[in-house]
Design an enzyme around this catalytic site. Structure first.
Site, mmCIF file in Angstrom:
data_model
loop_
_atom_site.group_PDB
_atom_site.id
_atom_site.type_symbol
_atom_site.label_atom_id
_atom_site.label_comp_id
_atom_site.label_asym_id
_atom_site.label_seq_id
_atom_site.Cartn_x
_atom_site.Cartn_y
_atom_site.Cartn_z
ATOM 1 N N LYS A 14 0.641 -1.197 -0.254
ATOM 2 C CA LYS A 14 -0.264 -0.248 -0.011
ATOM 3 C C LYS A 14 0.711 0.886 -0.074
ATOM 4 O O LYS A 14 0.662 2.275 -0.736
ATOM 5 C CB LYS A 14 -0.942 -0.187 1.511
ATOM 6 C CG LYS A 14 -1.747 -1.296 1.095
ATOM 7 C CD LYS A 14 -2.732 -1.120 2.711
ATOM 8 C CE LYS A 14 -1.745 -1.182 3.955
ATOM 9 N NZ LYS A 14 -1.586 -2.634 4.226
ATOM 10 N N ARG A 90 -10.053 1.016 8.822
ATOM 11 C CA ARG A 90 -9.246 -1.038 9.258
ATOM 12 C C ARG A 90 -10.784 -1.220 10.236
ATOM 13 O O ARG A 90 -9.947 -2.490 10.460
ATOM 14 C CB ARG A 90 -8.443 -0.877 9.834
ATOM 15 C CG ARG A 90 -6.584 -0.980 9.127
ATOM 16 C CD ARG A 90 -5.495 -0.607 9.880
ATOM 17 N NE ARG A 90 -4.660 -0.707 10.329
ATOM 18 C CZ ARG A 90 -3.347 -1.193 9.408
ATOM 19 N NH1 ARG A 90 -3.270 0.205 8.957
ATOM 20 N NH2 ARG A 90 -2.534 -1.775 9.648
ATOM 21 N N ARG A 129 11.982 -5.420 4.489
ATOM 22 C CA ARG A 129 11.404 -4.179 4.225
ATOM 23 C C ARG A 129 12.851 -3.043 5.165
ATOM 24 O O ARG A 129 12.821 -3.939 6.057
ATOM 25 C CB ARG A 129 10.315 -3.944 4.822
ATOM 26 C CG ARG A 129 9.669 -2.168 4.953
ATOM 27 C CD ARG A 129 8.789 -2.234 4.986
ATOM 28 N NE ARG A 129 7.993 -1.991 6.117
ATOM 29 C CZ ARG A 129 6.754 -2.247 6.791
ATOM 30 N NH1 ARG A 129 5.687 -1.527 5.429
ATOM 31 N NH2 ARG A 129 5.793 -2.810 7.526
ATOM 32 N N ARG A 162 11.812 -2.073 9.985
ATOM 33 C CA ARG A 162 10.997 -0.890 10.996
ATOM 34 C C ARG A 162 10.448 -1.592 12.580
ATOM 35 O O ARG A 162 10.813 -3.081 12.806
ATOM 36 C CB ARG A 162 9.568 -0.919 10.503
ATOM 37 C CG ARG A 162 8.804 0.539 10.535
ATOM 38 C CD ARG A 162 7.286 0.409 9.305
ATOM 39 N NE ARG A 162 6.299 -0.311 9.848
ATOM 40 C CZ ARG A 162 4.987 -0.723 8.957
ATOM 41 N NH1 ARG A 162 5.641 0.419 8.296
ATOM 42 N NH2 ARG A 162 4.790 -1.287 9.581
ATOM 43 N N ARG A 173 0.046 -8.542 13.005
ATOM 44 C CA ARG A 173 -0.150 -8.374 12.769
ATOM 45 C C ARG A 173 -1.375 -8.634 11.147
ATOM 46 O O ARG A 173 -2.782 -8.066 10.860
ATOM 47 C CB ARG A 173 0.379 -7.178 11.991
ATOM 48 C CG ARG A 173 0.977 -5.804 12.733
ATOM 49 C CD ARG A 173 2.081 -5.489 12.232
ATOM 50 N NE ARG A 173 2.066 -5.125 11.150
ATOM 51 C CZ ARG A 173 3.378 -4.763 10.477
ATOM 52 N NH1 ARG A 173 4.726 -5.360 10.456
ATOM 53 N NH2 ARG A 173 3.499 -4.021 9.077
HETATM 54 P P1 AP5 Z 1 4.407 -1.518 1.941
HETATM 55 O O1 AP5 Z 1 4.527 -0.457 0.356
HETATM 56 O O2 AP5 Z 1 5.918 -0.976 3.176
HETATM 57 O O3 AP5 Z 1 3.688 -2.637 2.334
HETATM 58 P P2 AP5 Z 1 2.089 -1.923 3.177
HETATM 59 O O4 AP5 Z 1 1.003 -2.759 2.485
HETATM 60 O O5 AP5 Z 1 1.992 -0.303 3.240
HETATM 61 O O6 AP5 Z 1 2.308 -2.249 4.635
HETATM 62 P P3 AP5 Z 1 2.240 -1.984 5.694
HETATM 63 O O7 AP5 Z 1 2.866 -3.316 7.044
HETATM 64 O O8 AP5 Z 1 2.921 -0.234 6.447
HETATM 65 O O9 AP5 Z 1 1.175 -1.765 6.047
HETATM 66 P P4 AP5 Z 1 0.261 -2.315 7.754
HETATM 67 O O10 AP5 Z 1 -1.160 -1.411 7.383
HETATM 68 O O11 AP5 Z 1 1.116 -2.976 8.761
HETATM 69 O O12 AP5 Z 1 1.517 -0.794 8.452
HETATM 70 P P5 AP5 Z 1 0.555 0.622 9.088
HETATM 71 O O13 AP5 Z 1 1.958 1.312 8.740
HETATM 72 O O14 AP5 Z 1 -0.478 1.114 8.167
HETATM 73 O O15 AP5 Z 1 5.953 -2.807 1.334
HETATM 74 C C1 AP5 Z 1 6.362 -3.559 1.880
HETATM 75 C C2 AP5 Z 1 7.663 -4.552 1.271
HETATM 76 O O16 AP5 Z 1 7.544 -5.184 -0.028
HETATM 77 C C3 AP5 Z 1 8.805 -2.921 1.265
HETATM 78 O O17 AP5 Z 1 10.072 -3.808 2.162
HETATM 79 C C4 AP5 Z 1 8.317 -2.442 -0.520
HETATM 80 O O18 AP5 Z 1 9.612 -2.851 -0.530
HETATM 81 C C5 AP5 Z 1 7.989 -4.392 -0.980
HETATM 82 N N1 AP5 Z 1 7.182 -3.867 -1.690
HETATM 83 C C6 AP5 Z 1 6.249 -3.548 -2.113
HETATM 84 N N2 AP5 Z 1 5.260 -3.518 -3.495
HETATM 85 C C7 AP5 Z 1 6.300 -4.382 -4.264
HETATM 86 C C8 AP5 Z 1 6.295 -5.558 -5.426
HETATM 87 N N3 AP5 Z 1 5.477 -5.320 -6.127
HETATM 88 N N4 AP5 Z 1 7.383 -5.965 -5.285
HETATM 89 C C9 AP5 Z 1 8.211 -6.280 -4.797
HETATM 90 N N5 AP5 Z 1 8.559 -6.010 -3.287
HETATM 91 C C10 AP5 Z 1 7.587 -4.842 -3.322
HETATM 92 O O19 AP5 Z 1 0.347 0.633 10.600
HETATM 93 C C11 AP5 Z 1 0.797 -0.176 11.556
HETATM 94 C C12 AP5 Z 1 0.247 0.349 12.885
HETATM 95 O O20 AP5 Z 1 -0.356 1.369 12.857
HETATM 96 C C13 AP5 Z 1 -0.357 -1.209 12.779
HETATM 97 O O21 AP5 Z 1 -0.309 -2.539 12.837
HETATM 98 C C14 AP5 Z 1 -1.626 -0.376 14.183
HETATM 99 O O22 AP5 Z 1 -1.367 -0.544 14.783
HETATM 100 C C15 AP5 Z 1 -1.748 1.310 13.576
HETATM 101 N N6 AP5 Z 1 -2.510 1.538 12.228
HETATM 102 C C16 AP5 Z 1 -2.187 1.912 11.608
HETATM 103 N N7 AP5 Z 1 -3.902 2.556 10.328
HETATM 104 C C17 AP5 Z 1 -4.509 2.329 11.727
HETATM 105 C C18 AP5 Z 1 -5.580 2.458 11.683
HETATM 106 N N8 AP5 Z 1 -6.162 2.940 10.289
HETATM 107 N N9 AP5 Z 1 -6.627 1.927 12.853
HETATM 108 C C19 AP5 Z 1 -5.897 1.083 13.859
HETATM 109 N N10 AP5 Z 1 -4.251 1.107 14.023
HETATM 110 C C20 AP5 Z 1 -3.929 1.656 13.043
#
Ligand code: AP5
Length: 219
Positions: A14, A90, A129, A162, A173
């Site tokens: 994402k 979410r 990552r 991270r 997660r």
């Molecule tokens: P990346 O783009 O970083 O993946 P992502 O989907 O953004 O993954 P996240 O881990 O950031 O999502 P998340 O939803 O768990 O975390 P968030 O920060 O929102 O890609 C991943 C890896 O793959 C990278 O190394 C990239 O280079 C590689 N890659 C990407 N695309 C590729 C491709 N096509 N081919 C090859 N490699 C590729 O949330 C973190 C925490 O915050 C949550 O756990 C929760 O505690 C809290 N939080 C956030 N939002 C909320 C909410 N709305 N409600 C409650 N708690 C929340």
């Protein structure tokens, strides 16, 4: 207000897609994960409250998230309120609140895009990552490596893992996503217009497909 929702499990890509697409389509990338990490880093009250949830891989309470998103949205001038939401909503409560807000403001959801990848791909991506300690840019040690190992291409900052990308937290997660977020797929499918994208493909293919979907949804 125009909104594009990017749904998908942790590691589905994402954030990576948003940083490459948002500017090109004239939208602002609004990542709730990034907002929370900034708050933790700055040591604000929100950051202190959110930190233990993030470290465990649990969801931060809805009322905190709803406040963060509302503030981020209203901080933009009305004519600039065009957002790609990454990581929000979410939960059902967050989705309902978003609907209500859009109704109140005469806004609309232009597209809901679901990034799908098998579990082993998600785990491999999260394990590899690396993020820049200074500017937050994201890399992958194998798939999307920096030009110089351990160093951010954009600002030269140090690349680190991270804290919530350790094995136990990643497992939680992914479970939390299945338990609390995956139901939104049906929610938006019933509302009509959810588009599924196979995110286990090369990044440039995904980016161009998503850009086209957003442009088509907006027109
Ligand atoms: P990346 O783009 O970083 O993946 P992502 O989907 O953004 O993954 P996240 O881990 O950031 O999502 P998340 O939803 O768990 O975390 P968030 O920060 O929102 O890609 C991943 C890896 O793959 C990278 O190394 C990239 O280079 C590689 N890659 C990407 N695309 C590729 C491709 N096509 N081919 C090859 N490699 C590729 O949330 C973190 C925490 O915050 C949550 O756990 C929760 O505690 C809290 N939080 C956030 N939002 C909320 C909410 N709305 N409600 C409650 N708690 C929340």
């Amino acid at each position: 207000m125009d909104v594009v929702i990017l749904l998908g499990a942790p590691g589905s890509g994402k954030g990576t897609v948003c940083t490459r697409v948002a500017e090109a389509v004239g939208y602002r990338h609004l990542s709730t994960g990034d907002r929370l990490r900034e708050a933790v880093k700055a040591g604000t009250a929100v950051g202190r409250e959110a930190r233990p949830y993030i470290e465990r891989g649990d969801l931060v309470p809805d009322e905190v998230m709803i406040r963060i998103v509302a503030e981020a949205m209203t901080s933009e001038a009305p004519e600039l309120r065009r957002f790609i939401l990454d990581g929000f909503p979410r939960t059902d409560a967050q989705a309902l609140l978003l609907q209500q807000r859009l109704r109140d403001e005469g806004g609309r959801i232009c597209a809901v895009i679901l990034l799908e990848a098998p579990r082993d791909v998600l785990i491999e991506r999260l394990a590899g990552r690396r993020v820049c300690r200074d500017c937050g840019a994201t890399y992958h040690v194998v798939n999307i490596p920096p030009k110089h190992e351990g160093q951010c291409d954009a600002c030269g900052g140090e690349l680190v893992q991270r804290p919530d990308d350790n094995e136990a937290t990643v497992r939680n997660r992914l479970e939390v996503y299945e338990r609390q977020t995956a139901s939104l797929i049906e929610f938006y499918e019933r509302a009509g217009g959810l588009r599924r994208v196979d995110s286990a493909r090369p990044l440039d293919v995904m980016v161009s497909e998503i850009r086209d979907l957003i442009v088509a949804g907006v027109s």
